[in-house]
Write a protein that holds these residues in place. Structure first.
Motif, PDB file in Angstrom:
ATOM      1  N   ARG A   3       0.811  -1.128  -0.054  1.00 31.18           N
ATOM      2  CA  ARG A   3       0.050  -0.036   0.100  1.00 31.18           C
ATOM      3  C   ARG A   3       0.821   1.338   0.109  1.00 31.18           C
ATOM      4  NH1 ARG A   3      -5.456   1.548   2.299  1.00 31.18           N
ATOM      5  NH2 ARG A   3      -5.697  -0.647   2.693  1.00 31.18           N
ATOM      6  N   ILE A   4       0.417   2.218  -0.632  1.00 34.55           N
ATOM      7  CA  ILE A   4       1.338   3.395  -0.771  1.00 34.55           C
ATOM      8  C   ILE A   4       0.249   4.558  -0.288  1.00 34.55           C
ATOM      9  CG2 ILE A   4       2.395   5.341  -1.973  1.00 34.55           C
ATOM     10  CD1 ILE A   4       2.551   3.489  -4.555  1.00 34.55           C
ATOM     11  N   VAL A  20       8.591   5.206  -4.798  1.00 38.50           N
ATOM     12  CA  VAL A  20       7.865   5.122  -3.302  1.00 38.50           C
ATOM     13  C   VAL A  20       7.622   3.660  -3.201  1.00 38.50           C
ATOM     14  CG1 VAL A  20       7.241   7.554  -2.933  1.00 38.50           C
ATOM     15  CG2 VAL A  20       5.340   6.055  -3.836  1.00 38.50           C
ATOM     16  N   LEU A  21       7.396   2.820  -4.458  1.00 37.52           N
ATOM     17  CA  LEU A  21       7.039   1.323  -4.247  1.00 37.52           C
ATOM     18  C   LEU A  21       7.646   0.884  -5.548  1.00 37.52           C
ATOM     19  CD1 LEU A  21       5.336  -0.746  -2.591  1.00 37.52           C
ATOM     20  CD2 LEU A  21       3.575  -0.136  -4.170  1.00 37.52           C
ATOM     21  N   SER A  22       7.910  -0.680  -5.334  1.00 33.15           N
ATOM     22  CA  SER A  22       8.215  -1.581  -6.531  1.00 33.15           C
ATOM     23  C   SER A  22       7.446  -2.638  -6.388  1.00 33.15           C
ATOM     24  CB  SER A  22       9.645  -1.871  -6.410  1.00 33.15           C
ATOM     25  OG  SER A  22      10.127  -2.599  -7.287  1.00 33.15           O
ATOM     26  N   THR A  28      -1.088  -7.421  -7.070  1.00 31.13           N
ATOM     27  CA  THR A  28      -2.157  -6.441  -6.624  1.00 31.13           C
ATOM     28  C   THR A  28      -1.608  -5.503  -5.547  1.00 31.13           C
ATOM     29  OG1 THR A  28      -3.910  -7.904  -7.478  1.00 31.13           O
ATOM     30  CG2 THR A  28      -4.505  -6.104  -5.922  1.00 31.13           C
ATOM     31  N   PHE A  29      -1.821  -4.020  -5.693  1.00 27.16           N
ATOM     32  CA  PHE A  29      -1.550  -3.052  -4.668  1.00 27.16           C
ATOM     33  C   PHE A  29      -2.670  -2.197  -4.450  1.00 27.16           C
ATOM     34  CE2 PHE A  29       0.479  -2.195  -8.717  1.00 27.16           C
ATOM     35  CZ  PHE A  29       0.448  -0.852  -8.634  1.00 27.16           C
ATOM     36  N   ILE A  30      -2.314  -1.103  -3.604  1.00 29.03           N
ATOM     37  CA  ILE A  30      -3.079  -0.115  -3.386  1.00 29.03           C
ATOM     38  C   ILE A  30      -2.382   1.051  -3.179  1.00 29.03           C
ATOM     39  CG2 ILE A  30      -4.977   0.599  -1.394  1.00 29.03           C
ATOM     40  CD1 ILE A  30      -5.656  -2.168  -0.626  1.00 29.03           C
ATOM     41  N   TYR A  70       7.496   1.975  -9.278  1.00 30.80           N
ATOM     42  CA  TYR A  70       8.594   1.188  -9.999  1.00 30.80           C
ATOM     43  C   TYR A  70       7.965  -0.230 -10.603  1.00 30.80           C
ATOM     44  CZ  TYR A  70      12.913  -0.555 -11.932  1.00 30.80           C
ATOM     45  OH  TYR A  70      14.023  -1.091 -12.866  1.00 30.80           O
ATOM     46  N   VAL A  71       7.897  -0.572 -11.842  1.00 32.62           N
ATOM     47  CA  VAL A  71       7.337  -1.679 -12.136  1.00 32.62           C
ATOM     48  C   VAL A  71       8.577  -2.497 -12.772  1.00 32.62           C
ATOM     49  CG1 VAL A  71       5.583  -3.003 -13.671  1.00 32.62           C
ATOM     50  CG2 VAL A  71       4.992  -0.685 -12.879  1.00 32.62           C
TER      51      VAL A  71
END
Length: 305
Positions: A3-4, A20-22, A28-30, A70-71
């Protein structure tokens, strides 16, 4: 589930921002989004004309997005398929406008902002007009107003638009859709925000809100070499989006993009694709209040074999 938090906002699409996230493809993420004013008009006392003028004078950067994400595995030349799984609305939203932005300063003197309630699947608003009070109940139809990836070199303000995405304000970008975005830098650097509880064509009406967006992404290798603008797929429609100024230029770019998509998807010629659009498509504005404007072409999938 990752989660961000909404505190991780930025007002630019840029590969120079620290992710802020990879995430991995398919994960699945939020993302918790902030509203289009960064939470600065959430109390009644913040919505007076005096407070709005003061906020503008202090410095105003609209449409903050949360990210970048970041994907893993995304490389320049790929296509990022963003699958929007769900959106949870906040319990409060607002609508508002600056008269000078819409060439209305000769008719309306002060900026207007009103708070509205969001109760379950309804927008609830008490409207005072003509000496009477009107209570309006409008169905919720969540929209992600601003979404995009990082351009290759430049830093782009989130309120603007381009082939990377941006302030598109397209009603079809909501739960159940897939947004196809170009990847210009390693990792794609996806960001999104500026969510609406509901929005009309052209964004003359929109209820701005905070939201929780559940999503996943896929990296498509060699998916298309013809995509120049943006594509969205819903359960029922194919949608192409282009942005430019004047509005009719964005319209013709969106039409050209749909011709290319039909050519690839259906195996038709460009002429056959244009013939199909003559009887089976709609052209509608996305964001037509502040350029560069967005226009979209919509095609019902049930008419495609």
């Amino acid at each position: 589930m990752k989660r961000i938090l909404r505190k991780h906002t930025t007002t630019v699409f840029s590969a120079h921002c620290e992710p802020v996230l990879s995430v991995s493809p398919g994960e699945t993420f939020i993302i918790e989004t902030e509203d289009s004013r960064g939470g600065r008009t959430r109390l009644p006392e913040q919505c007076t004309p005096e407070s709005l003028h003061k906020m503008r004078q202090q410095g105003y950067a609209g449409n903050p997005v949360v990210g970048p994400v970041y994907v893993e595995g995304a490389e320049p030349g790929d296509t990022l398929a963003v699958d929007i799984q769900d959106m949870v609305c906040d319990t409060q939203g607002y609508y508002g406008y600056w008269p000078f932005e819409q060439h209305l300063q000769d008719l309306i003197k002060d900026p207007v902002t009103r708070l509205v309630k969001i109760v379950e699947d309804k927008v609830v608003y008490t409207f005072h007009a003509g000496g009477k009070t009107h209570e309006m109940l409008l169905p919720v139809a969540p929209v992600i107003g601003t979404i995009g990836t990082a351009p290759k070199e430049e830093v782009v303000y989130t309120y603007h638009t381009g082939t990377h995405g941006g302030n598109l304000d397209v009603p079809e970008i909501g739960p159940g859709c897939t947004v196809y975005l170009p990847v210009a830098v390693k990792g794609a650097f996806l960001s999104l925000g500026d969510c609406h509880a509901r929005q009309g064509d052209g964004e003359l009406c929109a209820v701005e809100m905070r939201s929780e967006v559940k999503l996943s992404v896929r990296v498509l290798k060699n998916w298309t070499k013809q995509q120049k603008w943006l594509r969205v797929e819903t359960e029922e429609e194919l949608v192409t989006i282009a942005c430019d100024r004047p509005l009719e230029s964005a319209q013709w770019l969106a039409i050209r993009e749909m011709i290319s998509w039909l050519e690839e998807r259906q195996g038709w010629t460009k002429s056959e694709s244009r013939e199909f659009l003559s009887i089976a498509s709609d052209v509608k504005p996305g964001q037509s209040l502040a350029g560069p404007y967005s226009m979209r072409v919509l095609v019902p999938k049930k008419l495609l074999s």
